[in-house]
Design an enzyme around this catalytic site. Structure first.
Site, mmCIF file in Angstrom:
data_model
loop_
_atom_site.group_PDB
_atom_site.id
_atom_site.type_symbol
_atom_site.label_atom_id
_atom_site.label_comp_id
_atom_site.label_asym_id
_atom_site.label_seq_id
_atom_site.Cartn_x
_atom_site.Cartn_y
_atom_site.Cartn_z
ATOM 1 N N ASP A 1 43.040 36.806 44.054
ATOM 2 C CA ASP A 1 42.272 36.092 43.038
ATOM 3 C C ASP A 1 43.020 34.847 42.585
ATOM 4 O OD1 ASP A 1 40.434 38.131 43.192
ATOM 5 O OD2 ASP A 1 41.245 39.213 41.465
ATOM 6 N N ASP B 1 42.861 42.089 47.806
ATOM 7 C CA ASP B 1 42.131 40.954 47.248
ATOM 8 C C ASP B 1 43.112 39.933 46.686
ATOM 9 O OD1 ASP B 1 39.507 42.151 47.620
ATOM 10 O OD2 ASP B 1 40.092 43.507 46.006
ATOM 11 N N ASP C 1 44.750 42.481 30.283
ATOM 12 C CA ASP C 1 45.014 43.814 29.739
ATOM 13 C C ASP C 1 46.489 44.200 29.783
ATOM 14 O OD1 ASP C 1 45.027 44.003 32.511
ATOM 15 O OD2 ASP C 1 43.428 45.501 32.624
#
Length: 448
Positions: A73, A71, A149
């Site tokens: 992003d 993926d 995070d």
């Protein structure tokens, strides 16, 4: 205006405790040729419209260590509505986190607006019964970086000069193959206990070490996972074990004291199994799943959970049998009890729990050599999965070698279309198939 290229640029900023570090193209390995062409289209279109646009997160991290992201992003200062105006093939999704999905056939490029933690009242933040149900407070790229995070997930690839922007020290952590939380680890885990599982999963996937300060609170805070939604934990278990790095994930869960939080009864059974046979079985089962993922073969959550919960099933079954419960009834009760107890932690859907139980219950039938029972077992829709499970059991204990050999032979007979030629003697476990000649029926017997 693009930042100068040539040496790593250090720029202080007030938002992040770290200075901004800009790593120019000649000092990193990330290349446009490794980025999805559709992600590049999105990046360039946003830049041409005057917005900031960056490849962000896992794709940047994986490309820096030679991986192949699935993926790609994008992070931007354009709002979701502005992104939709730029792309006819865009749809907006999400309530709590408003995102733009730019759709190119089967590939979706997720575009997120920079978000901030603090809200001055101008953002879209909504609380219901003390829970945050909408959190669309937008901010700067610096705000966006520090609210992520792990440091390795807070790197931004800038399309205008092909540099990597690092606001939290993540670039050095990636090069050192180190998982490190942004901010105080205990506070971050308390905000979202599932981050403990993410730390283990990403470390397993990337072959990273978890930084000592990030790892230290995990065993002590593992119980916080009780507060996580069972459905979310189910998804996390699938990510841990069905992504091709299941053995490393299992060992990480053990090492950091998280296995009892996810699979309490299996963890207890493994701890009490002095021979280590149950652990060898689980490791071999997870390793076989990793091999199937590597070979692009299908994998089944039902089979995975049958492996992970088998120690719990065995322990419960033994306890019931010691109480005098008949074998078949004990098996059914053990299967139901383990499944029910596990649902308190991980929400295992019935479409997986029922096949899991069938795999377990078929194991007892592999000792039978009676003709009708053998053919019924061979015709069972879960036979193949149950037989594969039996083969795994043999890797942990040689006691099952005779059963494996018998059922391999029987499958060969069935495959050759000779099942009507097989006569099975009743009785002992070692009874073997014996052939009989077909009698040619007379004309009278045939009714001619």
């Amino acid at each position: 205006m693009p930042l100068p290229i040539g040496i790593a640029t250090i720029i202080s900023n007030a938002t992040s405790p770290f200075p901004l570090r800009v790593i120019p193209r000649d000092q990193h390995t990330l290349s446009r040729k490794d980025i999805s062409a559709n992600a590049l289209r999105v990046l360039y279109r946003l830049r041409e419209a005057g917005f900031g646009a960056y490849l962000v997160g896992g794709a940047v991290r994986d490309l820096l260590v030679g991986g192949r992201p699935k993926d790609f992003d994008v992070a931007t200062d354009a709002t979701p509505e502005q992104v939709r105006q730029l792309f006819r093939n865009c749809r907006l999704i999400g309530r709590r986190f408003r995102l733009a999905h730019v759709v190119f056939g089967r590939e979706i490029i997720e575009v997120a607006t920079f978000r901030a933690n603090s809200d001055d009242g101008s953002g879209d933040r909504e609380m219901e019964n003390g829970m945050l149900v909408r959190d669309n407070v937008y901010g700067t790229i610096e705000d966006d970086a520090v609210r992520r995070d792990f440091t390795c997930n807070a790197l931004y690839y800038a399309i205008e000069d092909f540099s990597v922007r690092d606001y939290v020290g993540g670039f050095d952590d990636v090069l050192a193959r180190r998982m490190k939380l942004i901010g105080d680890p205990e506070q971050r885990y308390r905000e979202d206990p599932v981050r403990m599982l993410r730390a283990v999963r990403l470390a397993a996937k990337l072959d990273f070490d978890i930084e000592p300060a990030t790892a230290a609170p995990i065993p002590r805070l593992a119980g916080l996972l009780d507060e996580a939604a069972p459905a979310r934990l189910f998804e996390e278990v699938l990510k841990l074990f069905l992504s091709g790095h299941g053995v490393a994930s299992f060992e990480g869960l053990e090492r950091h004291g998280l296995l009892p939080a996810l699979f309490p009864e299996s963890a207890a059974a493994l701890k009490s199994n002095r021979s280590g046979a149950l652990r060898r079985f689980v490791i071999e089962g997870v390793r076989s799943t990793d091999a199937r993922v590597a070979n692009d073969e299908p994998v089944s959550p039902a089979f995975l959970f049958a492996v992970l919960l088998w120690p719990a099933f065995c322990r419960t079954l033994i306890a019931l049998q010691r109480q005098g419960v008949a074998p078949e009834e004990a098996q059914r009760r053990a299967a139901d009890r383990v499944t029910l107890h596990q649902l308190n932690t991980v929400a295992l859907p019935r479409r997986f729990s029922l096949p899991m139980q069938e795999i377990w219950l078929l194991q007892a039938r592999f000792a039978s050599r009676q003709r009708k029972r053998v053919f019924r077992t061979l015709a069972h829709p879960r036979f193949r999965a149950a037989f594969d499970f039996l083969v795994l059991r043999q890797t942990a204990s040689s006691d099952h070698a005779a059963d494996v050999a018998f059922w391999q032979e029987m499958q060969g007979e069935m495959g050759a279309g000779q099942e009507d030629d097989v006569l099975l003697e009743g009785g002992g476990e070692e009874a073997a198939p014996r052939r009989r000649r077909r009698r040619r029926r007379s004309s009278t017997a045939a009714g001619e």
